[in-house]
Design a protein around this motif. Structure first.
Motif, short mmCIF file in Angstrom:
data_model
loop_
_atom_site.label_atom_id
_atom_site.label_comp_id
_atom_site.label_asym_id
_atom_site.label_seq_id
_atom_site.Cartn_x
_atom_site.Cartn_y
_atom_site.Cartn_z
N ARG A 131 0.93 -1.57 0.46
CA ARG A 131 -0.15 -0.20 -0.29
C ARG A 131 0.47 1.02 0.20
O ARG A 131 0.73 2.22 -0.51
CB ARG A 131 -0.80 0.24 1.61
CG ARG A 131 -1.66 0.87 1.70
CD ARG A 131 -2.41 1.65 0.50
NE ARG A 131 -3.59 2.52 0.54
CZ ARG A 131 -4.32 2.77 0.10
NH1 ARG A 131 -5.41 2.06 -0.44
NH2 ARG A 131 -4.91 3.98 0.04
N HIS A 132 1.35 1.06 1.11
CA HIS A 132 2.79 2.55 0.88
C HIS A 132 3.78 2.62 -0.58
O HIS A 132 3.27 3.87 -0.62
CB HIS A 132 3.66 2.24 1.90
CG HIS A 132 4.51 3.34 2.50
ND1 HIS A 132 4.44 4.85 3.08
CD2 HIS A 132 5.98 3.18 1.94
CE1 HIS A 132 5.28 5.79 2.58
NE2 HIS A 132 6.51 5.10 2.21
N LEU A 174 4.36 5.98 -5.27
CA LEU A 174 3.92 6.05 -6.81
C LEU A 174 3.67 7.10 -7.29
O LEU A 174 3.80 7.34 -8.76
CB LEU A 174 3.91 4.35 -7.25
CG LEU A 174 5.38 3.34 -7.26
CD1 LEU A 174 5.17 1.86 -8.48
CD2 LEU A 174 7.21 3.88 -8.22
N TYR A 175 2.34 6.93 -7.19
CA TYR A 175 1.33 7.41 -7.52
C TYR A 175 1.32 8.63 -7.23
O TYR A 175 1.02 9.99 -8.45
CB TYR A 175 -0.50 7.15 -7.20
CG TYR A 175 -0.27 5.97 -8.29
CD1 TYR A 175 -1.79 6.41 -8.57
CD2 TYR A 175 -0.47 4.55 -8.00
CE1 TYR A 175 -1.65 5.25 -9.90
CE2 TYR A 175 -0.66 3.71 -8.87
CZ TYR A 175 -1.41 3.63 -9.90
OH TYR A 175 -2.15 2.78 -10.38
N LYS A 176 1.71 9.44 -6.13
CA LYS A 176 2.02 10.61 -5.86
C LYS A 176 3.47 11.21 -6.21
O LYS A 176 3.25 12.57 -6.98
CB LYS A 176 2.29 10.70 -4.09
CG LYS A 176 1.35 10.55 -3.09
CD LYS A 176 1.24 11.07 -2.19
CE LYS A 176 0.10 10.07 -1.14
NZ LYS A 176 0.58 10.59 0.13
N GLU A 177 4.28 10.45 -6.57
CA GLU A 177 5.46 10.66 -7.66
C GLU A 177 5.53 10.81 -8.92
O GLU A 177 5.92 11.67 -9.93
CB GLU A 177 6.56 9.67 -7.82
CG GLU A 177 7.19 9.55 -6.29
CD GLU A 177 8.58 8.34 -5.96
OE1 GLU A 177 8.27 7.25 -7.14
OE2 GLU A 177 8.84 8.06 -5.07
N HIS A 178 4.82 9.96 -10.09
CA HIS A 178 4.10 10.08 -11.09
C HIS A 178 2.82 10.98 -10.88
O HIS A 178 2.20 11.10 -12.68
CB HIS A 178 3.73 8.95 -11.88
CG HIS A 178 5.07 8.16 -11.69
ND1 HIS A 178 5.84 7.56 -10.74
CD2 HIS A 178 5.84 7.58 -12.84
CE1 HIS A 178 7.06 7.01 -11.04
NE2 HIS A 178 7.47 7.33 -12.32
N SER A 179 2.29 12.01 -10.54
CA SER A 179 1.31 12.52 -10.18
C SER A 179 0.25 12.26 -10.70
O SER A 179 -0.99 12.50 -12.12
CB SER A 179 1.71 14.00 -10.45
OG SER A 179 2.65 13.84 -10.48
N LEU A 180 -0.12 10.62 -10.84
CA LEU A 180 -0.83 9.86 -11.02
C LEU A 180 -2.38 10.08 -9.55
O LEU A 180 -2.35 10.01 -8.55
CB LEU A 180 -0.79 8.46 -11.57
CG LEU A 180 0.35 7.95 -12.82
CD1 LEU A 180 0.26 6.82 -12.66
CD2 LEU A 180 -0.75 8.89 -14.20
N PRO A 181 -3.24 10.41 -10.23
CA PRO A 181 -4.33 9.67 -9.08
C PRO A 181 -4.83 8.12 -9.09
O PRO A 181 -5.40 7.56 -9.81
CB PRO A 181 -6.44 10.14 -10.23
CG PRO A 181 -5.23 10.26 -11.59
CD PRO A 181 -4.10 10.29 -11.62
#
Length: 395
Positions: free
Chosen positions: A130-131, A136-143
């Motif tokens: 989960r972490h 990864l989604y924050k780093e790649h600006s993905l929802p």
């Protein structure tokens, strides 16, 4: 919303409309032509063209150019819009969890590995997964809402109901229900299969088995695993243990294996066994990569270690070949990076122990032995493939 439309077309089992079949073909095969979609779905070419036009207007599908080897004009193909959604593949390995992030157009966006202590608990794994996904989604600006599903490659047999069977690599996970462990934490559809089955799927979708209907994947990593593909389908067996070649008992009075049996094949040809012998010779810690490098640079002792592993592997595959008789063996895993230092003795040993000999056949009918394309991350790539092909879903 485009994500919601895609989720419905991909994963709602009762939806089998022509448009859903086209979307699933695009998800499973990547950038393909209209004629390829028509062949794979059985739909008329005119129907496919109309559906593609509608999907392009809705921005769910985009046109892309593909090139064939050599000169020539680019061909026009169709792909799901990369912005339409993403998926994650995760490996539950012996001493690591690995995560691969990809989009629905088959572009790999990230690949990370997190070392863990051996015999880590399911609770620890859920926190780590989960972490890692959130980061990864924050780093790649993905929802996170665009995550369509998470595929798991499990280092052990996986029963059809999603429970992990007895496994030497994940001994503390026996009986664990994978869906009930991860679904409440990730809040996404969960897909899963044995890691070697995932490796075979990766080779089918993007690698050495593209266009091949029947083959055996034989994986020489820390443990020894494998997969059997017949008529384009990975065979799992009644309890999910098909292809567990590493636990064929070849020496009944041999050393004790982690699985509880004696003389299992993986005790003689796994990367772990090779590294253990190499460490005795060096008097220090080493790795598969270093063993392969030293052997490739001419160290006779390490060449012998690889040859011995190849001989044992070929002996095991001789049994497999006599039972299944596939036209293709794909050799995967860390030891496969040794190339001919491993493959040459493996092929010779196979010839010695298999029922049908080379002299009995035309050359074209004799089994081929090739290395896999994804020697570092075939399991994670295959776990991504589980989501893209909406297979191995735990219900």
């Amino acid at each position: 919303m485009i994500n919601d439309d895609l989720k419905g077309l991909l994963y709602e089992r009762e939806v089998d409309s022509p448009i859903a079949r086209v979307v699933r073909a695009l998800s499973g095969h990547g950038a393909v032509s209209a004629s390829q979609i028509a062949r794979s779905t059985g739909l008329a070419r005119s129907t496919v063209s109309t559906i593609l036009s509608d999907l392009k207007r809705s921005n769910l599908v985009v046109e892309v150019e593909t090139r064939s080897p050599g000169l020539g004009r680019p061909a026009l193909a169709h792909s799901l819009n990369p912005e339409a959604g993403t998926c994650v593949g995760a490996l539950l390995g012996l001493d690591e969890i690995r995560i691969t992030l990809a989009d629905v157009a088959h572009n790999v966006l990230a690949d990370i590995s997190m070392p863990l202590e051996r015999d880590y608990s399911p609770e620890r794994a859920t926190r780590v997964v989960r972490h890692a996904i959130e980061n990864l989604y924050k780093e790649h600006s993905l929802p996170y809402s665009g995550l369509l599903g998470v595929g798991f490659a499990v280092s052990g047999p996986l029963a059809p109901n999603g429970r992990i069977m007895r496994a030497s690599v994940l001994p503390t996970w026996g009986g664990i229900d994978l869906k009930s462990t991860f679904a409440p934490v990730l809040q996404k559809p969960i897909f899963a299969d044995n890691e070697s089955n995932c490796a075979a799927l990766a080779e089918v979708m993007w690698g050495a088995a593209a266009g091949v209907e029947d083959f055996v994947l034989f994986k020489l990593d820390l443990g020894v695993g494998g997969a059997i593909v017949a008529n384009g389908k990975v065979l799992s067996g009644s309890s999910g243990a098909a292809g567990e070649f590493g636990h064929m008992v070849i020496e009944p009075q041999g050393p004790l294996c982690r699985c509880g049996n004696r003389g299992c094949l993986e005790l003689y040809c796994s990367a772990a066994s090779v590294v253990s012998l190499a460490q005795q010779r060096l008097g220090r810690a080493t790795s598969v990569a270093e063993v392969v490098t030293l052997a490739s640079n001419g160290d006779v002792g390490f060449q012998r270690l690889l040859a011995d592993a190849g001989e044992a592997a070929g002996r095991g595959l001789g049994i497999v070949g006599s039972i299944i008789n596939p036209p293709l063996f794909i050799i995967s895993g860390g030891l496969a990076k040794a190339g001919e230092l491993l493959l040459a003795p493996l092929r010779a040993s196979y010839e010695k122990h298999a029922l049908i000999k080379r002299q009995d056949l035309d050359e074209a009918a004799y089994p081929r032995f090739v290395t896999g394309r994804f020697l570092d991350n075939d399991n994670c790539m295959g776990a991504v493939g589980l989501v893209l092909r909406h297979s191995g879903r735990l219900t």
